[in-house]
Scaffold this motif. Structure first.
Motif, PDB file in Angstrom:
ATOM      1  N   GLU A 421      16.332  55.699  44.150  1.00 29.78           N
ATOM      2  CA  GLU A 421      17.048  54.460  43.868  1.00 29.78           C
ATOM      3  C   GLU A 421      16.554  53.364  44.790  1.00 29.78           C
ATOM      4  N   LEU A 422      16.499  52.160  44.268  1.00 31.22           N
ATOM      5  CA  LEU A 422      16.145  50.973  45.041  1.00 31.22           C
ATOM      6  C   LEU A 422      17.188  49.908  44.762  1.00 31.22           C
ATOM      7  N   GLY A 423      17.507  49.129  45.798  1.00 28.91           N
ATOM      8  CA  GLY A 423      18.492  48.068  45.632  1.00 28.91           C
ATOM      9  C   GLY A 423      18.176  46.870  46.488  1.00 28.91           C
ATOM     10  N   TYR A 424      18.474  45.692  45.958  1.00 28.86           N
ATOM     11  CA  TYR A 424      18.277  44.448  46.701  1.00 28.86           C
ATOM     12  C   TYR A 424      19.503  43.573  46.442  1.00 28.86           C
ATOM     13  N   THR A 425      20.167  43.150  47.518  1.00 23.92           N
ATOM     14  CA  THR A 425      21.422  42.414  47.388  1.00 23.92           C
ATOM     15  C   THR A 425      21.434  41.227  48.328  1.00 23.92           C
ATOM     16  N   VAL A 426      21.859  40.085  47.817  1.00 21.53           N
ATOM     17  CA  VAL A 426      22.068  38.882  48.614  1.00 21.53           C
ATOM     18  C   VAL A 426      23.501  38.427  48.368  1.00 21.53           C
ATOM     19  N   GLU A 427      24.396  38.798  49.296  1.00 17.54           N
ATOM     20  CA  GLU A 427      25.810  38.476  49.185  1.00 17.54           C
ATOM     21  C   GLU A 427      26.309  38.852  47.789  1.00 17.54           C
ATOM     22  N   GLU A 428      27.057  37.932  47.154  1.00 20.71           N
ATOM     23  CA  GLU A 428      27.507  38.152  45.781  1.00 20.71           C
ATOM     24  C   GLU A 428      26.741  37.288  44.790  1.00 20.71           C
ATOM     25  N   LYS A 429      25.635  36.702  45.256  1.00 18.92           N
ATOM     26  CA  LYS A 429      24.883  35.795  44.402  1.00 18.92           C
ATOM     27  C   LYS A 429      23.796  36.497  43.608  1.00 18.92           C
ATOM     28  N   PHE A 430      23.269  37.564  44.162  1.00 17.48           N
ATOM     29  CA  PHE A 430      22.169  38.242  43.467  1.00 17.48           C
ATOM     30  C   PHE A 430      22.141  39.705  43.874  1.00 17.48           C
ATOM     31  N   SER A 431      21.945  40.565  42.908  1.00 14.55           N
ATOM     32  CA  SER A 431      21.756  41.993  43.180  1.00 14.55           C
ATOM     33  C   SER A 431      20.860  42.576  42.104  1.00 14.55           C
ATOM     34  N   ALA A 461      18.148  50.223  35.278  1.00 11.38           N
ATOM     35  CA  ALA A 461      17.967  49.088  36.168  1.00 11.38           C
ATOM     36  C   ALA A 461      18.957  48.012  35.759  1.00 11.38           C
ATOM     37  N   SER A 462      19.352  47.193  36.713  1.00 11.79           N
ATOM     38  CA  SER A 462      20.296  46.127  36.420  1.00 11.79           C
ATOM     39  C   SER A 462      20.064  44.967  37.364  1.00 11.79           C
ATOM     40  N   ILE A 463      20.393  43.774  36.885  1.00 14.51           N
ATOM     41  CA  ILE A 463      20.310  42.548  37.670  1.00 14.51           C
ATOM     42  C   ILE A 463      21.599  41.770  37.454  1.00 14.51           C
ATOM     43  N   ARG A 464      22.175  41.315  38.555  1.00 12.80           N
ATOM     44  CA  ARG A 464      23.336  40.431  38.515  1.00 12.80           C
ATOM     45  C   ARG A 464      22.977  39.195  39.325  1.00 12.80           C
ATOM     46  N   ALA A 465      23.080  38.006  38.730  1.00 15.34           N
ATOM     47  CA  ALA A 465      22.643  36.798  39.417  1.00 15.34           C
ATOM     48  C   ALA A 465      23.585  35.648  39.099  1.00 15.34           C
ATOM     49  N   GLN A 466      23.894  34.867  40.129  1.00 14.23           N
ATOM     50  CA  GLN A 466      24.621  33.618  39.958  1.00 14.23           C
ATOM     51  C   GLN A 466      23.589  32.505  39.909  1.00 14.23           C
ATOM     52  N   ILE A 467      23.297  32.029  38.700  1.00 11.63           N
ATOM     53  CA  ILE A 467      22.234  31.042  38.527  1.00 11.63           C
ATOM     54  C   ILE A 467      22.624  29.726  39.202  1.00 11.63           C
ATOM     55  N   ILE A 468      23.769  29.221  38.871  1.00 14.66           N
ATOM     56  CA  ILE A 468      24.364  28.068  39.541  1.00 14.66           C
ATOM     57  C   ILE A 468      25.818  28.409  39.818  1.00 14.66           C
ATOM     58  N   LYS A 469      26.571  27.452  40.315  1.00 13.11           N
ATOM     59  CA  LYS A 469      27.927  27.735  40.757  1.00 13.11           C
ATOM     60  C   LYS A 469      28.774  28.376  39.674  1.00 13.11           C
ATOM     61  N   ASP A 470      28.677  27.912  38.443  1.00 13.09           N
ATOM     62  CA  ASP A 470      29.553  28.376  37.367  1.00 13.09           C
ATOM     63  C   ASP A 470      28.789  29.072  36.250  1.00 13.09           C
ATOM     64  N   TRP A 472      26.740  32.808  35.438  1.00 13.90           N
ATOM     65  CA  TRP A 472      26.366  34.148  35.864  1.00 13.90           C
ATOM     66  C   TRP A 472      25.514  34.811  34.777  1.00 13.90           C
ATOM     67  N   LEU A 473      24.529  35.557  35.229  1.00 17.96           N
ATOM     68  CA  LEU A 473      23.625  36.278  34.329  1.00 17.96           C
ATOM     69  C   LEU A 473      23.607  37.744  34.714  1.00 17.96           C
ATOM     70  N   LYS A 474      23.590  38.610  33.721  1.00 13.37           N
ATOM     71  CA  LYS A 474      23.398  40.033  33.989  1.00 13.37           C
ATOM     72  C   LYS A 474      22.409  40.593  32.977  1.00 13.37           C
ATOM     73  N   VAL A 475      21.582  41.513  33.453  1.00 14.44           N
ATOM     74  CA  VAL A 475      20.596  42.194  32.624  1.00 14.44           C
ATOM     75  C   VAL A 475      20.685  43.682  32.936  1.00 14.44           C
ATOM     76  N   ASP A 476      20.761  44.511  31.902  1.00 17.37           N
ATOM     77  CA  ASP A 476      20.826  45.963  32.047  1.00 17.37           C
ATOM     78  C   ASP A 476      19.725  46.594  31.228  1.00 17.37           C
ATOM     79  N   MET A 477      19.102  47.593  31.814  1.00 15.49           N
ATOM     80  CA  MET A 477      18.071  48.355  31.112  1.00 15.49           C
ATOM     81  C   MET A 477      18.288  49.828  31.412  1.00 15.49           C
TER      82      MET A 477
END
Length: 553
Positions: A421-431, A461-470, A472-477
């Protein structure tokens, strides 16, 4: 007389006159006139002067012990769901402003309704209500499913340092056995309906502070009542009693007790009782770099005894940037109708329940390389007894189309497991997370040539990202290598691999209003997890979220 001196005569005359005057004045008081006062003065004494000597400066550096937990998240590998789901915006840890209603509609005639309510301060007491309903209908005949669920959970912390928690829940699933071959066959809809319902309850008590005897405990009781539409019902009762006593800051003694009882009542057939009981004593050692647990787990499977080891250890290097871990452990996994239906919903009600004995030997590494980046790699060998396998039922008569699955038990088998497993996280803005698991099935002893229905490889694999303040984007594979199955003619083959890509957006358009959309199976692959059951192709669902709770000030 003539010879007396005149001065003498005058003096005598004056004295006589004075005496006469004094004799005559009787009112005058006697007094003493002091012309000079005496003032005694002490001589100043000699004083001793104390001169303070300043302390010598301490130039040595103090050695301080810090135990700072890892601030980065390590996400567990979870296989993705096949049903279309809306974007779930993560609000974990935020108690206020969590009351909402989420509604939408999708391309597969998919109504979507979800609601959540929360009460309490989230610190000493709180409660949560959650409800959800969704359904879909594919292009194949009877390719339909519907799911409804609701649950209530609450907790309360007493002034004495105890926490009570519990909950009630309900879940209902309705689907149809549309995987008959050839597709030109026709069945009454009620005859191929598959419907499950589950009522659940849970209560737990744990102490937030150690007792006077340095004890920590958390007994928990869980009860599930599971049933289908064919008058088969099952009750599952699990009671766990974990107990830990701290000897000092490094050593602790653990004792775990568990009682797991299942009773399956089948329509017009004898009921099946299935019971597991185990005791897990052990000793735990914890230091800044080394953690170890050494114990045993004596277990009873319907009165049949089995001794399992329970040895786990890990050693940290360079401030937990590199951690070596390994273990040798064993346990029993309860086999119930509820568990089997969660793995494959197209099965017949089982005629017997055999629990799986699992013994694992593993080792690996994990840790953090740089800020925000985590990793985990593991390799091991699992020995399994009584592993349930699934094959298409092509026995005879009208059921020879293979749309239902029968459950077989593999007496003994080994699985060589490798994963990472690999993970990269920046607060709650990006994972971002990614994981893969490889399974090699060996030493199958018995009548089964292959591990029917078990996946040789899984990845996600998954991506959770806060593009701008309001926004949110998520991608799941997720994907897998196909499982082996048996054709109607008795030959053996395997399913094709699967790859599924999903993406979702949620963005705020007003203070309490957000819009959301979810796109599923973007590559439009109608892959099969179970033979003869292709999943939905490309589909989407979208709608609105209204949050109506007021934030606590």
């Amino acid at each position: 007389m003539k010879h007396i001196n005149k001065p003498v005569v005058l003096s005598l005359a004056l004295l006589s006159v004075t005496a006469m005057v004094q004799a005559q004045d009787t009112t005058r008081k006697r007094s003493v006139e002091i012309t000079s006062a005496f003032k005694p003065v002490l001589r100043e004494s000699a004083k001793i002067n104390f001169n303070a000597t300043p302390p010598q400066p301490d130039t040595s550096k103090p050695v301080l012990q810090y135990n700072v937990p890892n601030q980065h998240l390590l996400f567990a590998y979870q296989p993705g769901a096949l049903t279309p789901l809306a974007l779930q915006h993560d609000t974990a840890g935020v108690w206020d402003n969590s009351n909402y209603i989420k509604a939408g509609f999708g391309s597969l005639k998919t109504p979507y309704l979800q609601a959540g309510l929360s009460f309490g301060d989230g610190s000493t007491a709180g409660a949560e209500i959650f409800a959800k309903y969704t359904s879909s209908k594919g292009k194949r005949e009877y390719q339909e499913n519907a799911n409804a669920q609701a649950r209530v959970s609450a907790f309360y912390k007493t002034a004495g340092g105890l926490e009570w928690s519990g909950g009630l829940g309900f879940k209902a699933d309705r689907l149809y056995k549309y995987g008959y071959v050839p597709e030109t066959l026709s069945f009454p809809k009620d005859s191929i309906r598959q419907q499950f319902s589950t009522f659940s309850g849970r209560v737990m008590l744990r102490n937030l502070r150690e007792t006077n005897f340095a004890l920590s405990y958390a007994p928990e009781l869980k009860i599930d009542v599971f049933s289908d539409h064919l008058k088969n019902s099952e009750s599952n009762t699990v009671l766990t009693l974990p107990l830990e006593k701290n000897i000092n800051s490094d050593f602790a003694v653990n004792l775990g007790l568990a009682f797991d009882m299942t009773r399956l009542s089948r329509d017009k057939q004898k009921a099946i009782n299935n019971t597991i009981f185990y005791v897990a004593p052990g000793i735990t050692y914890k230091s800044e770099k080394f953690v170890a647990q050494v114990g045993i787990r004596p277990s009873w499977d319907n009165s049949e005894f089995k001794m399992f080891p329970n040895i786990l250890a890990e050693y940290a290097i360079a401030d937990k940037q590199f951690v070596v871990h390994g273990g040798w452990t064993g346990y029993m996994r309860k086999t119930s109708y509820q568990y089997l239906a969660s793995q494959n919903p197209w099965i017949w009600a089982p005629g017997e329940l055999k629990n799986t004995w699992i013994e694992e030997v593993f080792g690996g590494i994990k840790g953090t390389l740089v800020d925000h980046f985590t990793y985990n790699a593991r390799v091991g060998v699992n020995k399994l007894n009584n592993q349930p396998l699934f094959i298409n039922d092509t026995s005879a008569g009208i059921f020879s189309d293979g749309k239902s699955f029968a459950v077989l038990n593999q007496d003994k088998m080994n699985i060589i497991v490798m994963g990472g497993e690999l993970g990269y996280t920046v607060e709650e803005k990006f994972s971002a997370t990614a994981g893969i698991t490889l399974n090699q099935f060996t030493k199958l002893k018995g009548n089964n040539q292959k591990a029917w229905g078990m996946l040789p490889m899984e990845m996600n694999a998954s991506i959770r990202a806060q593009i701008i303040k309001d926004l949110w984007l998520k991608v799941d594979m997720f994907g897998w290598d196909g499982a082996h199955f048996i054709r109607p003619d008795g030959s053996t083959t395997k399913l094709k691999g699967a790859f599924d890509l999903n993406a979702g957006l949620e963005f705020k358009v007003w203070n309490n209003i957000s819009l959301w959309t979810q796109f599923n199976n973007i590559t439009n692959q109608e892959y099969q997890r179970w033979n003869q059951y292709p999943v939905y192709g490309f589909n989407f669902v979208g709608g609105i979220v209204y949050s109506f709770a007021k934030k606590n000030k």
